[in-house]
Motif scaffolding. Structure first.
Motif, short mmCIF file in Angstrom:
data_model
loop_
_atom_site.label_atom_id
_atom_site.label_comp_id
_atom_site.label_asym_id
_atom_site.label_seq_id
_atom_site.Cartn_x
_atom_site.Cartn_y
_atom_site.Cartn_z
N GLY A 156 -6.26 12.13 -0.14
CA GLY A 156 -7.40 11.23 -0.10
C GLY A 156 -7.83 11.01 1.33
N ILE A 157 -9.11 10.76 1.54
CA ILE A 157 -9.58 10.61 2.92
C ILE A 157 -8.95 9.35 3.54
N PRO A 158 -8.67 9.38 4.84
CA PRO A 158 -8.02 8.23 5.48
C PRO A 158 -8.76 6.91 5.30
N ALA A 172 -5.41 0.07 0.94
CA ALA A 172 -4.30 -0.73 1.49
C ALA A 172 -4.75 -2.15 1.78
N GLU A 173 -5.94 -2.30 2.35
CA GLU A 173 -6.46 -3.64 2.66
C GLU A 173 -6.75 -4.43 1.39
N LYS A 174 -7.30 -3.76 0.38
CA LYS A 174 -7.58 -4.44 -0.89
C LYS A 174 -6.27 -4.86 -1.57
N THR A 175 -5.28 -4.00 -1.52
CA THR A 175 -3.98 -4.32 -2.13
C THR A 175 -3.35 -5.52 -1.45
N THR A 176 -3.44 -5.55 -0.13
CA THR A 176 -2.90 -6.70 0.62
C THR A 176 -3.60 -7.98 0.23
N ARG A 177 -4.92 -7.91 0.13
CA ARG A 177 -5.71 -9.09 -0.21
C ARG A 177 -5.40 -9.58 -1.63
N TRP A 236 0.84 -7.67 -0.42
CA TRP A 236 1.74 -6.63 0.08
C TRP A 236 0.90 -5.44 0.52
N ALA A 237 1.24 -4.85 1.66
CA ALA A 237 0.46 -3.76 2.24
C ALA A 237 1.20 -2.43 2.07
N PRO A 238 0.71 -1.54 1.23
CA PRO A 238 1.31 -0.21 1.13
C PRO A 238 1.01 0.61 2.38
N ASP A 239 1.89 1.53 2.70
CA ASP A 239 1.68 2.41 3.85
C ASP A 239 0.55 3.38 3.53
N VAL A 240 -0.42 3.45 4.43
CA VAL A 240 -1.62 4.25 4.20
C VAL A 240 -1.29 5.73 4.05
N ASP A 241 -0.31 6.20 4.82
CA ASP A 241 -0.03 7.64 4.84
C ASP A 241 0.99 8.09 3.82
N THR A 242 1.93 7.23 3.47
CA THR A 242 3.05 7.68 2.64
C THR A 242 3.11 7.09 1.24
N TYR A 276 -6.29 6.20 -8.23
CA TYR A 276 -5.24 6.37 -7.22
C TYR A 276 -3.91 5.84 -7.74
N ALA A 277 -2.86 6.27 -7.06
CA ALA A 277 -1.51 5.82 -7.36
C ALA A 277 -0.87 5.28 -6.09
N ILE A 278 -0.16 4.17 -6.24
CA ILE A 278 0.64 3.61 -5.16
C ILE A 278 2.10 3.69 -5.59
N ALA A 279 2.93 4.26 -4.73
CA ALA A 279 4.35 4.42 -5.03
C ALA A 279 5.12 4.48 -3.71
N PRO A 280 6.42 4.17 -3.74
CA PRO A 280 7.23 4.27 -2.52
C PRO A 280 7.19 5.70 -1.96
N PRO A 281 7.50 5.87 -0.68
CA PRO A 281 7.38 7.20 -0.06
C PRO A 281 8.08 8.32 -0.80
N ALA A 282 9.32 8.10 -1.24
CA ALA A 282 10.05 9.17 -1.92
C ALA A 282 9.39 9.54 -3.24
N LEU A 283 8.91 8.54 -3.98
CA LEU A 283 8.22 8.82 -5.24
C LEU A 283 6.85 9.44 -4.99
#
Length: 382
Positions: free
Chosen positions: A63-65, A72-77, A81-87, A242-249
């Motif tokens: 996905g584009i940066p 990430a900003e919407k999730t935090t709001r 909690w802020a997911p890592d943008v890259d991982t 989109y999907a949000i998951a921990p880095p390993a997943l």
């Protein structure tokens, strides 16, 4: 050559069947879950600009940066909690692709995946294509709330994943904070992954809070959380999620995504990045927008013999038609379409074993007023 199908239980989906029937008979289609009103003007303008600016080639696989940063900003709001943008964030070609990727990332042949009925029809085929078995546990047939003892009893040494959906399609029921605590207790100390389908996350009513798995550290460390731009921004045909998951997943998820679609519609990614950043009030006020539609629809249903069930979230209204007919739901849905010109979706296809005697139909109220009024005009004659 005789083909041995990999999906022997799969035919044409009930949504396609009923929409085709609606078209053949000129029925008002309240079946398939898509809005019939325009997408936000900013989104259209941003999409056009992105195409004219040359963003028409393959974007980054993840996905584009700019979009991942906006997510990430919407999730935090929304969830604190802020997911890592890259991982931890991956953009997909709709939530359906994300669900498929998540299942195939971690579910192996011989595993079991617990699904809660009624559940969306894409779950089980993805599980079966992974060589696994879907274990169906019914939600309460009246309230559509989870029976945690029944879910616990369904867990075996082969259980690899539990899938939840809140707000639920088709019922609109939502997990409470107490349910999330029960879920934490259920999964604690196990190696079971969680797939949380949250595509209706912003369509919640009556000042309720959407209990995202992302709010709970004990859940998000084992979860794939799936979201949909199409549901939030009235553009289901754009097929972006989109999907949000921990880095390993996420790393395993991306291995599947890379060889499934690789990337998703580039101009729309730029448009959504702009929309999220410049017009956050859209997703923040979406619940109020749809609550108005829900309440108006329910008021009009009161003039018919259909009995509406409570709708905590989402944009579907379940109605009990037992005052009109004793027909099973699929037969009733066909009769209503062919003889009275209104199309809904029967509930039984959302179940492995439908509750005996259930007489429910799913109607979509993500429609403009003229569509709803045309349907009500026909329903009052039943």
């Amino acid at each position: 050559m005789q083909i041995e199908t990999k999906l022997p239980k799969v035919g044409t989906t009930i949504f396609t069947v009923m929409s085709q029937l609606a078209a053949q008979h000129g029925a008002v289609n309240l079946g398939q879950g898509f809005p019939d009103f325009p997408v936000p003007e900013r989104l259209l303008a941003s999409l056009t600009k992105a195409m004219r600016d040359g963003h028409n080639q393959y974007p980054m696989m993840t996905g584009i940066p700019a979009l991942r940063q906006a997510i990430a900003e919407k999730t935090t709001r929304c969830y604190g909690w802020a997911p890592d943008v890259d991982t931890e964030i991956t953009v997909t070609s709709g939530a359906t692709e994300a669900i498929f990727n998540a299942i195939h990332a971690v579910v192996r042949a011989g595993d079991e995946v617990i699904v809660l009925d009624p559940c969306y029809d894409c779950y089980e085929p993805a599980i079966e294509l992974a060589g696994a078995t879907a274990v169906h546990v019914a939600l309460d047939p009246a309230s559509f709330t989870p029976n945690w003892e029944a879910i616990r009893a369904a867990i075996t040494p082969r259980t690899r994943m539990l899938m939840i959906n809140s707000p639920n399609n088709p019922s609109g029921a939502m997990f409470s904070a107490a349910d999330m605590q029960a879920l934490i207790g259920l999964l604690d100390g196990t190696g079971i992954y969680l797939l949380s389908d949250e595509v209706y996350e912003h369509i919640v009513f009556d000042s309720a809070r959407h209990e995202s798995a992302l709010r709970y550290p004990q859940l998000r460390e084992r979860a794939f959380v799936i979201s949909s731009f199409g549901k939030t921004y009235h553009c289901t045909g754009w097929k972006l999620g989109y999907a949000i998951a921990p880095p390993a997943l996420s790393a395993e998820f991306r291995k599947v995504h890379q060889y499934n679609t690789f990337c998703s519609f580039a101009p729309a990614q730029y448009a959504f990045a702009d929309m999220i950043r410049e017009e956050p009030e859209h997703y923040l006020q979406l619940g109020a927008f749809y609550q108005g539609k829900r309440d108006a629809f329910r008021a009009k249903l009161a003039t018919t013999k259909l009995k509406p069930l409570p709708v905590p979230g989402g944009y579907f209204q379940l109605v009990d038609y037992s005052a009109i007919s004793d027909l099973p739901d699929l037969e009733f849905a066909r009769w209503l379409t062919t003889e009275h010109g209104v199309t809904g979706i029967p509930l039984s296809p959302f179940y492995a074993n439908p509750p005996r005697g259930q007489r429910l139909l799913r109607l979509c109220f993500a429609k403009n007023e003229a569509t709803v009024d045309a349907a009500i005009e026909r329903l009052v004659k039943l």
